[in-house]
Scaffold this active site. Structure first.
Site, short mmCIF file in Angstrom:
data_model
loop_
_atom_site.label_atom_id
_atom_site.label_comp_id
_atom_site.label_asym_id
_atom_site.label_seq_id
_atom_site.Cartn_x
_atom_site.Cartn_y
_atom_site.Cartn_z
N PHE A 50 -26.40 38.84 -12.55
CA PHE A 50 -26.45 40.10 -13.31
C PHE A 50 -25.06 40.37 -13.89
O PHE A 50 -24.07 40.35 -13.16
CB PHE A 50 -26.92 41.27 -12.45
N ARG B 8 -40.01 40.86 -19.75
CA ARG B 8 -39.98 40.98 -18.28
C ARG B 8 -41.01 42.02 -17.84
O ARG B 8 -41.08 43.11 -18.39
CB ARG B 8 -38.58 41.41 -17.86
N ASP C 147 -26.60 41.04 -3.52
CA ASP C 147 -27.08 42.15 -4.33
C ASP C 147 -28.60 42.21 -4.15
O ASP C 147 -29.32 41.26 -4.51
CB ASP C 147 -26.70 41.90 -5.80
N TYR D 122 -32.62 53.08 -8.30
CA TYR D 122 -33.54 53.58 -9.33
C TYR D 122 -34.67 52.63 -9.69
O TYR D 122 -35.49 52.94 -10.53
CB TYR D 122 -32.78 53.99 -10.61
N LYS D 123 -34.71 51.44 -9.05
CA LYS D 123 -35.78 50.49 -9.39
C LYS D 123 -36.95 50.69 -8.42
O LYS D 123 -37.63 51.71 -8.46
CB LYS D 123 -35.23 49.07 -9.33
#
Ligand SMILES: Cc1ncc(COP(=O)(O)O)c(C=O)c1O
Length: 428
Positions: A143, A387, A213, A238-239
């Protein structure tokens, strides 16, 4: 696999219904042990939301809790609520709940800041613990923020380098020179999963540390940082944790590392006695030392509502359903969208991937925009990846059917080629 659209999809398609197969999918939903969780989220009726891996949906409990916090705790309690409503204890309390999701012990996780800021803190901790080693090891295509943060940390501690090696070579490249390995457990784009246990063990054999992560892992796939002997980890709120836009993140530091680990962002909330207002920094005894400034209470309490739902559902059920959802998606795409130019970027084997899928297509961006216009919300990751995230708490198998039928129609009709779908928005 040969399945017909659920009723909700038929209006939008020209496919002759195949009721037997549609019934099969609906029967999966009827038998789904997690089916009642959907009602506990606010979701627009005409949307199939395949973006919970970027921004989770809104739990109804969050709306109620925030209304109460705003009117009673903030509105009436005012400053007293730091004590009376235990706002001050919220980062640790919610951290302890997240610990249960990832196999950590109470006191090993705290909610704070963003994933990027937490990673910065932990990289400093790791480098301070391995002063004679010169390399941080990661993979190209990790990322971007993780790589940028490593770069920033290296600027602050010169004399070290970032070495990028392909995922399959990482374990072999760990050596006596390696101070630290920084990897994302489930890759943000491809969803491929690293072997957390093996890589951590390999790093330890060579005296190196690892930071994982978990942004695309916690709440979607089973994670056991304790069993894998993980040193440190960070993750996003937040995911899959459904904490809301810009929700605070969390960090994990194994208890064995805590006493010697000092945050480079040594703010007052990480002090052992913040309200003594002394001039010298003295880190708090436990995980609280990784706090920096005042916690964003509305965000922390929203995150708590999302985490509570996941704890209620249970990790094993979440993982099992997430796999079944993505397997259904792959099978339907194979059946309905062959020859459409879509190429699966994610591992075909469900045990080797997380809870999302990426497909490459030269017109990926425009296709995703056209899909979103038709109520199927995924996202796009440059340069060419569509995605789709499969959030087991609120997706139905019938939603997968609707999504693939819509994708097939967008590809067949080439409606994505309308000029309005070409212009890139700021957030993709
Ligand atoms: C794997 C991964 N790491 C880090 C981040 C950045 O998180 P934050 O915005 O909390 O810094 C993201 C954001 O999407 C991510 O997917």
């Amino acid at each position: 696999m040969d399945l017909a659209p659920p009723r909700s999809a038929r209006a939008r398609t020209d496919t002759a219904a195949r009721p037997l197969e549609a019934a099969a999918v609906r029967s999966w939903d009827a038998a789904d042990p997690l089916r009642d969780f959907r009602e506990r989220f606010e979701l627009p009726p005409d949307v199939v939301y395949l973006d919970g891996n970027s921004l989770g949906a809104l739990p109804r409990s969050t709306r109620e809790r925030l209304a109460q916090v705003i009117s009673a705790e903030w509105g009436m309690g005012l400053i007293r609520s730091w004590n009376d409503s235990d706002w001050i204890g919220a980062p640790r309390r919610v951290g302890d709940k997240i610990a249960r999701l990832i196999g950590a012990q109470p006191g090993e996780v705290i909610v704070a800041d963003s994933t990027s800021a937490n990673l910065y803190k932990l990289i400093h901790v790791a480098l301070a613990a391995r002063p004679d080693r010169s390399e941080i090891l990661s993979e190209p295509g990790n990322f971007p923020s993780d790589l940028y943060v490593i770069e920033g940390a290296l600027r602050a501690t010169p004399g070290r380098v970032l070495r990028l090696e392909p995922a399959e070579r990482i374990a072999d490249c760990i050596s006596e020179n390696t101070a630290l390995v920084v990897l994302t457990h489930v890759h943000y784009k491809s969803a491929s999963v690293h072997d957390m246990r093996a890589i951590t063990a390999r790093a330890h054999e060579h005296g190196a540390l690892v930071i994982w992560d978990l942004s695309h892992s916690a709440g979607a796939v089973e994670v056991d940082v304790g069993a894998c002997n993980v040193d440190m980890a960070v993750g996003c709120g937040y995911k899959y944790l459904n904490g809301g836009p810009g929700a605070p993140a969390y960090l994990f530091v194994a208890r064995r590392h805590q006493a010697t680990a000092v945050s480079p962002l040594s703010g007052w909330m990480g002090h052992g006695r913040p309200f003594d207002f002394v001039d010298r920094y003295e880190p708090a005894r436990g995980i609280e030392r990784f706090l920096c400034g005042t916690p964003p209470i509305l965000g922390v309490l929203s995150l708590e509502c999302g985490v509570d739902l996941l704890l209620e559902a249970g990790a094993a059920q979440l993982q099992a359903k997430s796999r079944r959802l993505s397997e259904l998606f792959i099978a339907l795409v194979q059946e309905m969208c062959s020859d459409s130019g879509l190429r699966l970027l994610s591992p075909a084997d469900a045990s080797a991937r997380g809870s999302h899928l990426a497909y490459a297509h030269p017109h990926g961006y425009a296709i995703m925009r056209a899909l979103i216009d038709r109520g199927v919300i995924g996202d796009f990751r440059a340069p060419d990846a569509l995605r789709f995230g499969f959030t087991p708490l609120y997706l139905r198998y019938a939603d997968i059917w609707t999504a693939v039928i819509t994708l097939r129609d967008v590809l067949r009709t080439q409606c994505w080629s309308e000029p309005r779908y070409a212009a890139r928005a700021a957030v993709t």
